[in-house]
Design a protein around this motif. Sequence first.
Motif, PDB file in Angstrom:
ATOM      1  N   MET A  87       1.002  -1.203   0.027  1.00 18.62           N
ATOM      2  CA  MET A  87       0.150  -0.112  -0.102  1.00 18.62           C
ATOM      3  C   MET A  87       0.879   1.168   0.010  1.00 18.62           C
ATOM      4  SD  MET A  87      -3.192  -0.392  -0.072  1.00 18.62           S
ATOM      5  CE  MET A  87      -3.855  -1.645   0.902  1.00 18.62           C
ATOM      6  N   ASN A  88       0.224   2.157  -0.659  1.00 21.91           N
ATOM      7  CA  ASN A  88       1.041   3.653  -0.451  1.00 21.91           C
ATOM      8  C   ASN A  88       2.263   3.592  -1.188  1.00 21.91           C
ATOM      9  OD1 ASN A  88      -1.438   4.991   0.774  1.00 21.91           O
ATOM     10  ND2 ASN A  88      -0.726   3.893   2.448  1.00 21.91           N
ATOM     11  N   LYS A  89       2.551   2.851  -2.375  1.00 19.62           N
ATOM     12  CA  LYS A  89       3.994   2.870  -3.032  1.00 19.62           C
ATOM     13  C   LYS A  89       3.706   2.871  -4.370  1.00 19.62           C
ATOM     14  CE  LYS A  89       8.007   0.010  -3.149  1.00 19.62           C
ATOM     15  NZ  LYS A  89       8.662  -1.136  -2.489  1.00 19.62           N
ATOM     16  N   ASN A  90       4.411   3.224  -5.248  1.00 18.08           N
ATOM     17  CA  ASN A  90       4.647   3.351  -6.560  1.00 18.08           C
ATOM     18  C   ASN A  90       5.572   2.529  -7.033  1.00 18.08           C
ATOM     19  OD1 ASN A  90       3.845   4.133  -9.114  1.00 18.08           O
ATOM     20  ND2 ASN A  90       5.441   6.163  -9.110  1.00 18.08           N
ATOM     21  N   TYR A  91       5.274   1.347  -7.900  1.00 10.57           N
ATOM     22  CA  TYR A  91       6.241   0.164  -8.277  1.00 10.57           C
ATOM     23  C   TYR A  91       6.915   0.778  -9.774  1.00 10.57           C
ATOM     24  CZ  TYR A  91       4.426  -2.259  -4.508  1.00 10.57           C
ATOM     25  OH  TYR A  91       4.293  -2.621  -3.219  1.00 10.57           O
ATOM     26  N   ASN A  92       8.321   0.799  -9.836  1.00 15.19           N
ATOM     27  CA  ASN A  92       8.915   0.935 -10.889  1.00 15.19           C
ATOM     28  C   ASN A  92       8.865  -0.312 -11.916  1.00 15.19           C
ATOM     29  OD1 ASN A  92      12.011   1.803 -12.300  1.00 15.19           O
ATOM     30  ND2 ASN A  92      10.039   2.047 -13.270  1.00 15.19           N
ATOM     31  N   GLU A  93       7.549  -0.510 -12.516  1.00 14.26           N
ATOM     32  CA  GLU A  93       7.719  -1.849 -13.437  1.00 14.26           C
ATOM     33  C   GLU A  93       6.430  -1.819 -14.032  1.00 14.26           C
ATOM     34  OE1 GLU A  93       6.971  -4.619 -10.055  1.00 14.26           O
ATOM     35  OE2 GLU A  93       4.987  -4.119  -9.683  1.00 14.26           O
ATOM     36  N   ASN A  94       6.109  -2.825 -14.853  1.00 16.30           N
ATOM     37  CA  ASN A  94       5.020  -3.193 -15.825  1.00 16.30           C
ATOM     38  C   ASN A  94       3.686  -3.227 -14.836  1.00 16.30           C
ATOM     39  OD1 ASN A  94       2.855  -4.450 -17.317  1.00 16.30           O
ATOM     40  ND2 ASN A  94       4.446  -4.416 -18.946  1.00 16.30           N
ATOM     41  N   CYS A  95       2.462  -2.489 -15.218  1.00 19.38           N
ATOM     42  CA  CYS A  95       1.596  -2.689 -14.098  1.00 19.38           C
ATOM     43  C   CYS A  95       0.884  -4.155 -13.986  1.00 19.38           C
ATOM     44  CB  CYS A  95       0.457  -1.531 -14.694  1.00 19.38           C
ATOM     45  SG  CYS A  95      -0.523  -1.982 -16.183  1.00 19.38           S
ATOM     46  N   ALA A 104      -6.574  -4.628 -19.219  1.00 16.53           N
ATOM     47  CA  ALA A 104      -7.900  -4.522 -19.092  1.00 16.53           C
ATOM     48  C   ALA A 104      -8.605  -5.709 -18.343  1.00 16.53           C
ATOM     49  CB  ALA A 104      -8.737  -4.546 -20.300  1.00 16.53           C
ATOM     50  N   LYS A 105      -7.958  -6.910 -18.661  1.00 19.10           N
ATOM     51  CA  LYS A 105      -8.402  -8.233 -17.723  1.00 19.10           C
ATOM     52  C   LYS A 105      -8.083  -8.212 -16.448  1.00 19.10           C
ATOM     53  CE  LYS A 105      -8.577 -10.952 -22.131  1.00 19.10           C
ATOM     54  NZ  LYS A 105      -7.998 -12.207 -22.870  1.00 19.10           N
ATOM     55  N   GLU A 106      -6.958  -7.747 -16.217  1.00 16.54           N
ATOM     56  CA  GLU A 106      -6.504  -7.685 -15.023  1.00 16.54           C
ATOM     57  C   GLU A 106      -7.209  -6.490 -14.181  1.00 16.54           C
ATOM     58  OE1 GLU A 106      -3.478  -9.703 -12.949  1.00 16.54           O
ATOM     59  OE2 GLU A 106      -5.057 -10.484 -13.711  1.00 16.54           O
ATOM     60  N   LEU A 107      -7.376  -5.556 -14.665  1.00 13.63           N
ATOM     61  CA  LEU A 107      -8.075  -4.552 -14.052  1.00 13.63           C
ATOM     62  C   LEU A 107      -9.576  -5.155 -13.445  1.00 13.63           C
ATOM     63  CD1 LEU A 107      -7.454  -1.250 -15.976  1.00 13.63           C
ATOM     64  CD2 LEU A 107      -6.784  -1.988 -13.527  1.00 13.63           C
ATOM     65  N   TYR A 108     -10.242  -5.874 -14.295  1.00 15.15           N
ATOM     66  CA  TYR A 108     -11.501  -6.429 -13.988  1.00 15.15           C
ATOM     67  C   TYR A 108     -11.103  -7.468 -12.835  1.00 15.15           C
ATOM     68  CZ  TYR A 108     -16.263  -8.590 -14.422  1.00 15.15           C
ATOM     69  OH  TYR A 108     -17.324  -8.987 -13.807  1.00 15.15           O
ATOM     70  N   ARG A 109     -10.257  -8.316 -12.846  1.00 12.81           N
ATOM     71  CA  ARG A 109     -10.004  -9.298 -11.821  1.00 12.81           C
ATOM     72  C   ARG A 109      -9.800  -8.480 -10.665  1.00 12.81           C
ATOM     73  NH1 ARG A 109      -5.766 -11.367  -9.050  1.00 12.81           N
ATOM     74  NH2 ARG A 109      -4.320 -10.399 -10.182  1.00 12.81           N
ATOM     75  N   MET A 162      -0.097  -5.827 -10.639  1.00 12.73           N
ATOM     76  CA  MET A 162      -1.492  -6.495 -10.516  1.00 12.73           C
ATOM     77  C   MET A 162      -1.435  -8.117 -10.286  1.00 12.73           C
ATOM     78  SD  MET A 162      -4.050  -4.314 -12.795  1.00 12.73           S
ATOM     79  CE  MET A 162      -3.231  -4.095 -14.417  1.00 12.73           C
ATOM     80  N   ALA A 163      -0.446  -8.688 -10.461  1.00 13.41           N
ATOM     81  CA  ALA A 163      -0.388 -10.153 -10.629  1.00 13.41           C
ATOM     82  C   ALA A 163       0.005 -10.506  -9.159  1.00 13.41           C
ATOM     83  CB  ALA A 163       1.010 -10.704 -11.418  1.00 13.41           C
ATOM     84  N   ARG A 164       0.374  -9.264  -8.389  1.00 11.85           N
ATOM     85  CA  ARG A 164       0.539  -9.768  -6.758  1.00 11.85           C
ATOM     86  C   ARG A 164      -0.523  -9.307  -5.945  1.00 11.85           C
ATOM     87  NH1 ARG A 164       5.324  -7.164  -8.292  1.00 11.85           N
ATOM     88  NH2 ARG A 164       4.852  -5.209  -7.009  1.00 11.85           N
ATOM     89  N   MET A 165      -1.497  -8.719  -6.683  1.00 20.87           N
ATOM     90  CA  MET A 165      -2.987  -8.611  -6.100  1.00 20.87           C
ATOM     91  C   MET A 165      -3.927  -9.508  -5.921  1.00 20.87           C
ATOM     92  SD  MET A 165      -3.684  -4.717  -7.698  1.00 20.87           S
ATOM     93  CE  MET A 165      -2.427  -3.172  -7.626  1.00 20.87           C
ATOM     94  N   GLU A 166      -4.803  -9.709  -4.809  1.00 23.29           N
ATOM     95  CA  GLU A 166      -5.713 -10.617  -4.897  1.00 23.29           C
ATOM     96  C   GLU A 166      -6.843 -10.237  -5.716  1.00 23.29           C
ATOM     97  OE1 GLU A 166      -6.923 -10.415  -0.834  1.00 23.29           O
ATOM     98  OE2 GLU A 166      -5.094 -11.365   0.049  1.00 23.29           O
ATOM     99  N   ASP A 167      -7.756 -10.939  -6.046  1.00 19.21           N
ATOM    100  CA  ASP A 167      -9.103 -10.676  -6.561  1.00 19.21           C
ATOM    101  C   ASP A 167      -9.876  -9.670  -5.900  1.00 19.21           C
ATOM    102  OD1 ASP A 167      -8.199 -12.697  -8.586  1.00 19.21           O
ATOM    103  OD2 ASP A 167      -9.792 -14.127  -7.956  1.00 19.21           O
TER     104      ASP A 167
END
Length: 262
Positions: free
Chosen positions: A2-10, A48-53, A14-19
Amino acid sequence: MMNKNYNENCLDTMARMEDNFIDLTVTSPPYDNLRTYNGYSFDFESIAKELYRTTKDGGVVVWVVKDSTIKGNKSLTSFKQCLYFQSIGFNVYDTMIYSKTSGGLPHKGRYRDAVEFMFVLSKGKPKTINLIKDRKNKYGGTYTFGNATVREKDGALGDRKKRYVNDYGFRYNIWEYATGKGNTTSDKIAFKHPAIFPEKLANDHIISWSNEGDIVYDPFMGSGTTAKMAKLNNRNWIGSEMSKEYCEIATERIKETELKLF
């Protein structure tokens, strides 16, 4: 994370985020080939698919986008993206317009370009709707034309009752903002990024579609506008940005914001 900006591909973030993790996304992706953004590109459909998940049920994605014009023909990439979001499950809750008080450079064959689209995409019905009520009513504080009548149970007309108009009504879905130095932001460092959206735009969407303590995400954090406004509105935030240079700009802006707060 939380409250961090990651220098990487989104997609990596998102792959590390839960559904069902994010309450609100406010972002502006690269527009066709209108900017190079240090040479980076993005895989729209996968994002788009990861944003939905990762978006919570009832969560919202605000997608601010514009089309390029190639040989006199608009790309319509913005609408293609919107339709794709709809095809994977998002509701197109609203199609809004971001209108600039100062448009782009004049073109001899077209009206000056001063608008971008803001697609408000929801995962089901939005769980948070805090509509901004700042549109001045012309007849606010006065009675409307023609008094309303009351029909009694026996069919007779009862005493006429006057209807009152509030001083302010809900906004229309065309939002106008001044742009450029001194308007988009007062943070001089932000203008090292080639395309920043107004802080007020990010602010207004954040207060419209989220509450304090919610998680606000920006997969294309750029100069850090979404993070700054999330912090000022007591939201948690997460960002992704592939450019190290832009991450450094965002980090400095966020630090300056924290110093002003504390």
